[in-house]
Design an enzyme around this catalytic site. Structure first.
Site, PDB file in Angstrom:
ATOM      1  N   ARG A 133       0.828  -1.194   0.000  1.00  0.00           N
ATOM      2  CA  ARG A 133       0.000   0.000   0.000  1.00  0.00           C
ATOM      3  C   ARG A 133       0.872   1.258   0.000  1.00  0.00           C
ATOM      4  NH1 ARG A 133      -5.323   0.286   1.116  1.00  0.00           N
ATOM      5  NH2 ARG A 133      -5.998   2.440   1.213  1.00  0.00           N
ATOM      6  N   HIS A 194      -6.468  11.474  -4.539  1.00  0.00           N
ATOM      7  CA  HIS A 194      -7.807  11.552  -3.985  1.00  0.00           C
ATOM      8  C   HIS A 194      -8.013  12.923  -3.351  1.00  0.00           C
ATOM      9  CE1 HIS A 194      -6.273   9.885   0.101  1.00  0.00           C
ATOM     10  NE2 HIS A 194      -6.289  11.179   0.138  1.00  0.00           N
TER      11      HIS A 194
END
Lengths: 255, 412
Positions: A133, A194
Site C-alpha cells: 500500500r 484523492h
C-alpha cells in the site's frame, strides 16, 4: 447568483454518497459548482447515493470518488448499475472526473482482495494490486496542466490500456507505479490523487468548466482569484516540503 | 525483586532526562526499561488487586477515562491511570515507573488505561483486562489506519482481552457488527434514546450507526445544554456535563455503565451524579479561558466527525473565529466532508496547513479574512482584535496546533 441574472446553468453530480466521500472527493463537485457560480452561472450540485436512480437528463459533469477496500466489491457492483447511463451521458458531452479507487472502477476489471471484479468499462485498462500500500504526496507533471499536487492512498494501481493517454508523469509518489499516472481523455480526467484535487489544482477545474460551459466561463472573478491564490499557497507548502519547485503559472486556467 | 534493577535504572534515566529538559523527557525512561526488561509492563499491569480496565475507540476516550476514574475514586477505589500519550508502551511504562516501588508494584487497587486503537491492539495480547470499554468507531486519521474496518479489527483484538465484561456503545454499528461477534465476555451497552437521537440533525457521527436505539443498558434520555439525564437499569442519574454537547453525555453513559459493572453493589447513583457534575472542563473541550484580558473558547477537533459536531454546536453568527490546522493532519482532504458553512466568517486560518483548511472554507462559502501559516503571529493578532460583536472569540484547532497554542500563550 440567481437564475434570472445568470449567464447559463450547469448541473454537477457527486456519485456514491458517503462511502465515496471519505477523502472528500465529492468536494470536487462542490468546487465545480462554486467556480461556475462565481463565474455567473447558476449551478446545481446533486448528490446521488449508491443504489439510487440517476436523475433524468444529462448532467454537465459527474464526480466519482475513492472508496475503501473492504467495501470495494459491493461499491463497484452498485456503480456498475449506472455504467450504461454514464457511458451514454459521456458520449453526449458529460465530463467524468474520477479520483482514487474511482479511477480503478472505470476500467475493465479491478482486483479486490485477490479476485477480479468487473469494472464499469468506460476505460479499457485494469486495476491490479500493488506490492504494498502507498500513502504519500503525489506530484505529477502534466503536459496539459503543468505541475499537479495531491495525495495518494491506495493498494492498487490502474494500468492503462494501449492508446490511453496518461494524465502526467510522476515527479513524486507512485501513481500507476510505471512513472506515470491517471488518464486524460476527451471529457474525462481520472487520477490516483484523492480528495479535492480540483480545489488545489484549479487549472484542472477550469479546463472541465470551460469544456462544459463554453467560452462564457472565466475564472477572472474576485472569488476565484482569491481561492486560487490560497491554492497556490497550499501547493507551495507541499512542494517546498518535498524540495520540489512550483513552476510559474503551471496550473493557471483560462483567464 | 525481579525488575528492581530495571526500575532503579529507569529512575536514574528519568532524573537525567529531566536535568536535560526540565518537565520533559517523560517517555525516555519507559523506552529504556522496555528495552532492558521487556516483561516489566505486563508484570506491573497484572499486579492490581481489582484488575485492569482498558478504554479505547476512535473518539471520547480521554473524557470517558477521566469520568470513569473520577467515579471509581469517589467510591473509594485507588486508581492508577495513564496520561494520554502518543506511544502508550513507553508512556505507560514511564508512568508506572513514577508510581512503582522497587518490587515493581504500584500502590493502587485498579488500573484504568486509555489506549489508542493502534497501540492498544499491539500491546493487548500481553494483557488481561477485567473490563474493556469501547467508545465508537469514527473515520479517523486515515493515513494511519486506512479505513474504519481496520480500526474495528484493532478494537476486536483489544475487546478479546476482556475477562468479565465489554462495555460498548450500542449505537455504533461497526462495534456491533465487526467487533462484538465472538466475544466471550458479558456485553453491557450504553447509548442514546430515540428522542435524543432525533434531535441530532446529522446523527451521532459514527462511521455506521445502528438502525434502532438500544432498549436495555445505560441510556442518555435527555440532553439540554450541559444538563443530561442518563437512565440505568436501576435508576436515573441527572448530572451537569463539563461542556455542552450530546457526546459528553454519551461519554458519561459509558463511564457510568463501566463504573456500575466494576463496583457492583457499591455503586451509588447520587454520588455518581455529584462526581460527574464536579468534573471540570478540559482545555480545548469546552473550557472558556481568559487570555490577555479576552475571553476565548478553545475547541479541539480530532477528526472529521468531531469537527462536524463542534461546528454544529457553535453559536450561530460568530464573528471572531480562528482555525488552526497543524502537521498532525497529513492530508486534510478527509476534512472536506465536514460542512463548515455555519461558521460564516473566519478571521484567521493558520498553522502549517493554513492554506489547505482555508481552501475548504472558501469553497464552502465561509469568508476567510487572513491566511497566516505562523500560528504565534495569528494568535497574537487575533487576540489583539477588539471583542467580537457576537459571542466570544473562538479558536478551533487540531491536536498539534493545540499544543503549540498552549505553549505560545503560556497556558497550562
Amino acid at each position: 447568483m440567481s437564475r434570472e441574472t445568470s449567464i447559463g446553468s450547469a448541473r454537477f453530480l457527486a456519485l456514491g454518497g458517503e462511502p465515496l466521500n471519505v477523502n472528500g472527493d465529492a468536494g470536487n463537485a462542490v468546487v465545480l459548482a462554486q467556480r461556475a457560480r462565481w463565474a455567473g452561472f447558476a449551478a446545481e450540485l446533486i448528490p446521488v447515493a449508491l443504489g439510487e436512480d440517476l436523475p433524468k437528463g444529462r448532467p454537465d459533469a459527474v464526480v466519482i470518488g475513492t472508496f475503501g477496500d473492504p467495501a470495494a466489491a459491493e461499491v463497484i457492483e452498485r456503480l456498475r448499475q449506472w455504467a450504461q447511463a454514464l457511458t451514454d451521458w459521456h458520449e453526449d458531452g458529460c465530463f467524468i472526473i474520477a479520483a482514487g479507487a474511482g479511477l480503478d472502477a472505470l476500467g475493465e476489471a479491478v482486483t479486490v482482495a485477490g479476485h477480479e471484479v468487473e469494472g464499469l468499462g468506460i476505460l479499457s485498462g485494469r486495476a491490479t494490486a500493488l506490492e504494498q500500500r502507498v500513502t504519500d504526496d503525489l506530484v505529477i507533471d502534466s503536459e496539459r496542466f503543468g505541475r499537479l499536487v495531491g495525495f495518494e492512498n491506495h493498494g492498487r494501481a490502474y494500468r492503462r490500456a494501449t492508446g490511453e493517454r496518461a494524465l502526467g508523469a510522476v515527479v513524486h509518489g507512485t501513481g500507476s507505479a510505471d512513472g506515470t499516472e491517471g488518464v486524460l481523455n476527451d471529457r474525462l480526467i481520472a487520477t490516483t490523487m484523492h480528495g479535492p484535487l480540483l480545489a488545489k489544482n484549479p487549472g484542472v477545474a477550469d479546463h472541465v468548466l470551460a469544456s462544459v460551459l463554453g467560452d462564457g466561463y472565466t475564472a477572472t472573478n474576485e472569488h476565484a482569484r482569491r481561492a486560487d491564490a490560497i491554492a497556490a499557497d497550499a501547493r507551495r507548502v507541499i512542494l517546498a516540503r518535498l524540495k520540489l519547485d512550483q513552476p510559474e503559472n503551471a496550473t493557471t486556467g483560462r483567464r | 525483586m525481579r525488575y528492581g534493577a530495571a526500575i532503579a535504572i529507569g529512575r536514574v534515566v528519568r532524573t537525567l532526562a529531566r536535568l536535560r529538559k526540565p518537565g520533559g523527557g517523560s517517555a525516555v525512561p519507559g523506552l529504556v526499561v522496555n528495552r532492558i526488561a521487556p516483561g516489566f509492563l505486563r508484570s506491573a499491569l497484572k499486579g492490581f488487586p481489582e484488575g485492569l480496565v482498558i478504554v479505547s475507540g476512535s473518539s471520547g476516550k480521554s473524557t470517558t477515562t477521566k469520568m470513569l476514574v473520577a467515579l471509581l475514586e469517589s467510591h473509594g477505589v485507588r486508581v492508577f491511570t495513564n496520561p494520554s500519550t502518543a506511544n502508550i508502551t513507553q508512556g505507560l511504562t514511564s508512568a508506572l515507573l513514577e508510581r512503582a516501588d522497587l518490587r515493581g508494584r504500584v500502590d493502587a487497587d485498579m488500573a484504568v488505561l486509555e489506549m489508542d486503537e493502534g497501540h492498544g491492539a499491539l500491546i493487548a495480547p500481553q494483557l488481561e483486562a477485567r473490563l474493556v470499554l469501547l467508545t465508537n468507531v469514527m473515520t479517523d486519521q486515515i493515513d494511519r489506519f486506512h479505513d474504519s474496518e481496520k480500526v474495528a479489527g484493532m478494537l476486536r483484538r483489544i475487546a478479546e482481552r476482556a475477562t468479565e465484561v465489554v462495555v460498548t456503545n450500542g449505537d455504533d454499528e461497526m462495534l456491533e457488527a465487526e467487533v462484538l461477534p465472538g466475544i466471550r465476555a458479558r456485553i453491557d451497552r450504553f447509548g442514546v434514546s430515540r428522542r435524543v437521537f432525533e434531535s441530532l440533525p446529522r446523527g451521532l457521527g459514527y462511521t455506521r450507526t445502528t438502525p434502532a436505539r438500544i432498549e436495555q443498558g445505560t441510556i442518555v434520555e435527555a440532553v439540554n445544554g450541559r444538563h443530561t439525564t442518563i437512565g440505568t437499569p436501576a435508576e436515573a442519574i441527572m448530572a451537569t456535563m463539563p461542556a455542552r454537547g450530546v457526546h459528553f453525555a454519551v461519554d458519561a453513559a459509558g463511564a457510568i455503565a463501566a463504573a456500575r459493572a466494576l463496583l457492583g453493589e457499591r455503586f451509588d447513583a447520587e454520588l455518581a451524579a455529584e462526581t460527574l457534575s464536579d468534573i471540570q472542563p478540559v482545555f480545548g473541550r469546552g473550557e472558556i479561558v481568559t487570555v490577555r484580558g479576552r475571553e476565548v473558547e478553545f475547541v479541539l477537533v480530532q477528526n472529521p466527525a468531531s469537527f462536524q459536531l463542534n461546528v454544529d454546536e457553535l453559536p450561530e453568527r460568530l464573528d471572531q473565529v480562528l482555525i488552526a490546522m497543524g502537521s498532525d493532519v497529513r492530508d486534510p482532504s478527509y476534512f472536506w466532508p465536514v460542512d463548515a458553512s455555519r461558521i460564516g466568517r473566519v478571521q484567521y486560518a493558520t498553522g502549517s496547513k493554513a492554506a489547505e483548511i482555508a481552501l475548504q472554507l472558501v469553497y464552502q462559502g465561509v469568508a476567510v479574512d487572513r491566511v497566516e501559516p505562523d500560528l504565534g503571529r495569528a494568535l497574537d493578532e487575533f487576540l489583539a482584535l477588539p471583542d467580537p460583536e457576537n459571542g466570544i472569540k473562538t479558536v478551533i484547532f487540531t491536536a498539534d496546533s493545540m499544543r503549540r497554542t498552549r505553549a505560545h500563550l503560556g497556558l497550562r
